[in-house]
Design a protein around this motif. Structure first.
Motif, PDB file in Angstrom:
ATOM      1  N   VAL A  47       0.872  -1.180   0.000  1.00  0.00           N
ATOM      2  CA  VAL A  47       0.000   0.000   0.000  1.00  0.00           C
ATOM      3  C   VAL A  47       0.910   1.231   0.000  1.00  0.00           C
ATOM      4  N   GLU A  48       0.672   2.143  -0.931  1.00  0.00           N
ATOM      5  CA  GLU A  48       1.519   3.332  -1.046  1.00  0.00           C
ATOM      6  C   GLU A  48       0.896   4.485  -0.248  1.00  0.00           C
ATOM      7  N   ALA A  49       1.122   4.451   1.052  1.00  0.00           N
ATOM      8  CA  ALA A  49       0.547   5.476   1.930  1.00  0.00           C
ATOM      9  C   ALA A  49       1.382   5.554   3.197  1.00  0.00           C
ATOM     10  N   ASN A  50       1.351   6.712   3.839  1.00  0.00           N
ATOM     11  CA  ASN A  50       2.066   6.871   5.100  1.00  0.00           C
ATOM     12  C   ASN A  50       1.063   6.885   6.254  1.00  0.00           C
ATOM     13  N   HIS A  51       0.829   5.691   6.808  1.00  0.00           N
ATOM     14  CA  HIS A  51      -0.108   5.560   7.929  1.00  0.00           C
ATOM     15  C   HIS A  51       0.633   5.235   9.220  1.00  0.00           C
ATOM     16  N   ASN A  52       1.894   5.628   9.279  1.00  0.00           N
ATOM     17  CA  ASN A  52       2.709   5.256  10.441  1.00  0.00           C
ATOM     18  C   ASN A  52       3.362   6.463  11.107  1.00  0.00           C
ATOM     19  N   SER A  53       2.839   7.666  10.831  1.00  0.00           N
ATOM     20  CA  SER A  53       3.424   8.861  11.451  1.00  0.00           C
ATOM     21  C   SER A  53       3.181   8.838  12.965  1.00  0.00           C
ATOM     22  N   PRO A  54       4.199   9.212  13.761  1.00  0.00           N
ATOM     23  CA  PRO A  54       3.980   9.280  15.213  1.00  0.00           C
ATOM     24  C   PRO A  54       3.011  10.410  15.586  1.00  0.00           C
ATOM     25  N   SER A  55       2.843  11.381  14.685  1.00  0.00           N
ATOM     26  CA  SER A  55       1.905  12.482  14.939  1.00  0.00           C
ATOM     27  C   SER A  55       0.494  12.024  14.575  1.00  0.00           C
ATOM     28  N   PHE A  56      -0.405  12.045  15.553  1.00  0.00           N
ATOM     29  CA  PHE A  56      -1.773  11.575  15.324  1.00  0.00           C
ATOM     30  C   PHE A  56      -2.461  12.357  14.208  1.00  0.00           C
ATOM     31  N   VAL A  57      -2.382  13.689  14.237  1.00  0.00           N
ATOM     32  CA  VAL A  57      -3.118  14.506  13.255  1.00  0.00           C
ATOM     33  C   VAL A  57      -2.575  14.266  11.842  1.00  0.00           C
ATOM     34  N   THR A  58      -1.243  14.170  11.703  1.00  0.00           N
ATOM     35  CA  THR A  58      -0.641  13.885  10.391  1.00  0.00           C
ATOM     36  C   THR A  58      -1.135  12.544   9.858  1.00  0.00           C
ATOM     37  N   ARG A  59      -1.136  11.555  10.738  1.00  0.00           N
ATOM     38  CA  ARG A  59      -1.574  10.204  10.362  1.00  0.00           C
ATOM     39  C   ARG A  59      -3.052  10.218   9.957  1.00  0.00           C
ATOM     40  N   PHE A  60      -3.849  10.949  10.706  1.00  0.00           N
ATOM     41  CA  PHE A  60      -5.290  11.053  10.445  1.00  0.00           C
ATOM     42  C   PHE A  60      -5.536  11.646   9.057  1.00  0.00           C
ATOM     43  N   ILE A  61      -4.849  12.745   8.742  1.00  0.00           N
ATOM     44  CA  ILE A  61      -5.073  13.435   7.462  1.00  0.00           C
ATOM     45  C   ILE A  61      -4.604  12.568   6.288  1.00  0.00           C
ATOM     46  N   GLU A  62      -3.432  11.947   6.436  1.00  0.00           N
ATOM     47  CA  GLU A  62      -2.925  11.033   5.390  1.00  0.00           C
ATOM     48  C   GLU A  62      -3.946   9.928   5.114  1.00  0.00           C
ATOM     49  N   ALA A  63      -4.444   9.340   6.198  1.00  0.00           N
ATOM     50  CA  ALA A  63      -5.406   8.240   6.065  1.00  0.00           C
ATOM     51  C   ALA A  63      -6.706   8.731   5.442  1.00  0.00           C
ATOM     52  N   LEU A  64      -7.138   9.928   5.808  1.00  0.00           N
ATOM     53  CA  LEU A  64      -8.388  10.478   5.280  1.00  0.00           C
ATOM     54  C   LEU A  64      -8.315  10.659   3.760  1.00  0.00           C
ATOM     55  N   PHE A  65      -7.205  11.206   3.268  1.00  0.00           N
ATOM     56  CA  PHE A  65      -7.041  11.364   1.811  1.00  0.00           C
ATOM     57  C   PHE A  65      -6.997  10.006   1.118  1.00  0.00           C
ATOM     58  N   PHE A  66      -6.230   9.070   1.686  1.00  0.00           N
ATOM     59  CA  PHE A  66      -6.073   7.744   1.069  1.00  0.00           C
ATOM     60  C   PHE A  66      -7.417   7.020   0.979  1.00  0.00           C
ATOM     61  N   TYR A  67      -8.124   6.941   2.111  1.00  0.00           N
ATOM     62  CA  TYR A  67      -9.383   6.196   2.122  1.00  0.00           C
ATOM     63  C   TYR A  67     -10.475   6.903   1.323  1.00  0.00           C
ATOM     64  N   SER A  68     -10.401   8.223   1.218  1.00  0.00           N
ATOM     65  CA  SER A  68     -11.358   8.951   0.367  1.00  0.00           C
ATOM     66  C   SER A  68     -11.222   8.504  -1.084  1.00  0.00           C
ATOM     67  N   ALA A  69      -9.975   8.356  -1.538  1.00  0.00           N
ATOM     68  CA  ALA A  69      -9.745   7.890  -2.909  1.00  0.00           C
ATOM     69  C   ALA A  69     -10.245   6.457  -3.070  1.00  0.00           C
ATOM     70  N   PHE A  70     -10.036   5.636  -2.036  1.00  0.00           N
ATOM     71  CA  PHE A  70     -10.469   4.239  -2.094  1.00  0.00           C
ATOM     72  C   PHE A  70     -12.002   4.148  -2.160  1.00  0.00           C
ATOM     73  N   PHE A  71     -12.696   4.935  -1.322  1.00  0.00           N
ATOM     74  CA  PHE A  71     -14.158   4.932  -1.345  1.00  0.00           C
ATOM     75  C   PHE A  71     -14.680   5.453  -2.677  1.00  0.00           C
ATOM     76  N   ASP A  72     -13.983   6.427  -3.259  1.00  0.00           N
ATOM     77  CA  ASP A  72     -14.361   6.945  -4.572  1.00  0.00           C
ATOM     78  C   ASP A  72     -14.250   5.849  -5.625  1.00  0.00           C
ATOM     79  N   CYS A  73     -13.191   5.062  -5.526  1.00  0.00           N
ATOM     80  CA  CYS A  73     -12.972   3.939  -6.444  1.00  0.00           C
ATOM     81  C   CYS A  73     -14.119   2.926  -6.333  1.00  0.00           C
TER      82      CYS A  73
END
Length: 421
Positions: free
Chosen positions: A289-315
């Motif tokens: 999976v080409e995504a950064n879901h391992n940031s120690p910063s919660f908010v950074t991780r949340f935003i990365e995941a939100l963009f990634f999963y938004s694209a997945f749900f769109d698909c």
């Protein structure tokens, strides 16, 4: 019409622009940021607004302001649903995960410290019909699998005895593609294809069924074939002597979305890589999976995941909109990944996807060298994508020597090929 991920990005930009003016003691039927979202439909405006509330709630959680986060989150949960627009569905699942995180932080629910990867378990138990729908309607699987198999075939072009170590065989669809490709070889007849499937004891029945089906398929092709299964209670138990490697065999390793499950357990990953290195494969194909879901910063991780999963749900909305049961089943699996990334920490956070640049640094420690994909592999990938009804939205780009497969330009998967020095 905007994609799900584009709406989330607009919401992110608006949130950053207006975050200084946020006051969360509000009641908001009206747009709180003025009327400068020109060009968007009424529904898109509502979705953008709802996504801003979610981002506001996540930021408050990151600052430990749980009461304020709670007020924003109530608005999200009141207005989003698992059966509405794709944007609202994404928000529903993220809001649910955020609620669980808040409940843990304030002690409303206790942490059990389990290392179980629920997302992976749900994927392994997925109904065959749902898996088949995914395979037939969503381009990622076939693009990735056939590109990887093409690369293996090219690296064993002059070999007559081929041994595939499969780290995640599942239903073995990629193995069927390998068999067909090897049977079509004109100038170098295969004397033996051997497949070793590696798995946990709890998956024993499924893996053995897959291997028996592959044996029947090989027989129908008149392809000399044998298989071996290696079962362990935990991947840290894997040893060199589990694999019966003959001197005249060319070994290839196929790792589809497997190593990501070990990011949370580095000692386990180190052991596996040492074993693979000792086996000396001619090629190792890694799908991740080409995504950064391992940031120690919660908010950074949340935003990365939100963009990634938004694209997945769109698909999913685009490719299997009318297969409602299949779509909802897959979204529940994705929801478990969202929950793990957002609500969990420490040993419990097992979904830790990382990007290809992180894998490159990791593989370099084992003196692994990345090898490029041929023009033929690239052509194959693009050809496969075009065969799908919505294949035009599946993007294939190069990042150094690896391929990045995405959805409407958002990176989703990486496929890379490696040799050991």
């Amino acid at each position: 019409m905007m994609s799900t991920e584009e709406i989330i990005r607009v919401a992110g930009a608006r949130y950053v622009q207006y975050s200084a003016h946020w006051n969360d003691s509000f009641c908001i039927p009206m747009h709180p940021y003025g009327l400068d979202l020109g060009g968007l439909s009424e529904e898109e405006n509502r979705d953008v607004e709802l996504a801003q509330f979610l981002l506001g709630a996540a930021e408050r959680v990151g600052c430990q302001q749980f009461e304020r986060a709670n007020r924003l989150l109530l608005h999200c949960q009141w207005n989003a649903s698992a059966s509405a627009t794709p944007v609202q569905r994404v928000i529903f699942h993220f809001a649910r995960a955020l609620r669980e995180r808040i409940d843990k932080e304030i002690g409303r629910i206790t942490v059990n410290g389990s290392e179980k990867n629920e997302e992976r378990e749900l994927l392994q138990k997925m109904d065959t019909n749902v898996a088949l729908t995914c395979h037939q309607k969503i381009p990622f699987n076939q693009v990735m699998q056939l590109t990887g198999i093409q690369a293996i075939v090219e690296h064993v072009a002059r070999e007559t005895k081929i041994h595939l170590l499969d780290l995640e065989i599942k239903r073995g669809v990629h193995c069927i593609a390998l068999m067909q490709a090897l049977t079509e070889r004109q100038d170098c007849t295969v004397k033996l294809l051997k497949i070793t499937a590696i798995g946990l004891n709890e998956c024993k029945t499924k893996i053995e069924e897959t291997c028996k089906r592959l044996a029947s398929f090989a027989e129908s092709l008149n392809l000399p074939f044998s298989y071996k299964t290696v079962f362990v209670n935990d991947m840290e138990e894997i040893r060199d002597d589990h694999f019966e490697i003959e001197e005249d065999e060319a070994v290839a390793v196929y790792s589809p979305y497997f190593l990501r499950c070990m990011v949370a357990r580095p000692y386990c990953m180190e052991n596996l890589m040492r074993v693979i290195r000792n086996i000396k494969p001619v090629i190792m194909i890694v799908l991740e999976v080409e995504a950064n879901h391992n940031s120690p910063s919660f908010v950074t991780r949340f935003i990365e995941a939100l963009f990634f999963y938004s694209a997945f749900f769109d698909c999913l909305e685009t490719c299997i909109k009318h297969e409602i049961e299949s779509r909802m089943t897959i979204e529940e699996v994705l929801s478990e990944g969202i929950r793990n990334i957002v609500a969990m920490e420490g040993r419990e956070r097992t979904v830790r996807n990382v990007k290809i640049n992180v894998w490159r640094r990791f593989f370099a420690r084992y003196r692994m060298v990345e090898t490029g994909f041929s023009e033929s592999s690239m052509y194959q990938a693009e050809l496969v994508a075009k065969e799908f009804a919505f294949g035009k939205f599946c993007t294939i780009d190069k990042n150094g020597k690896c391929l990045i497969v995405g959805w409407k330009g958002t990176p989703m998967h990486s496929i890379s090929a490696w040799r050991f020095l």
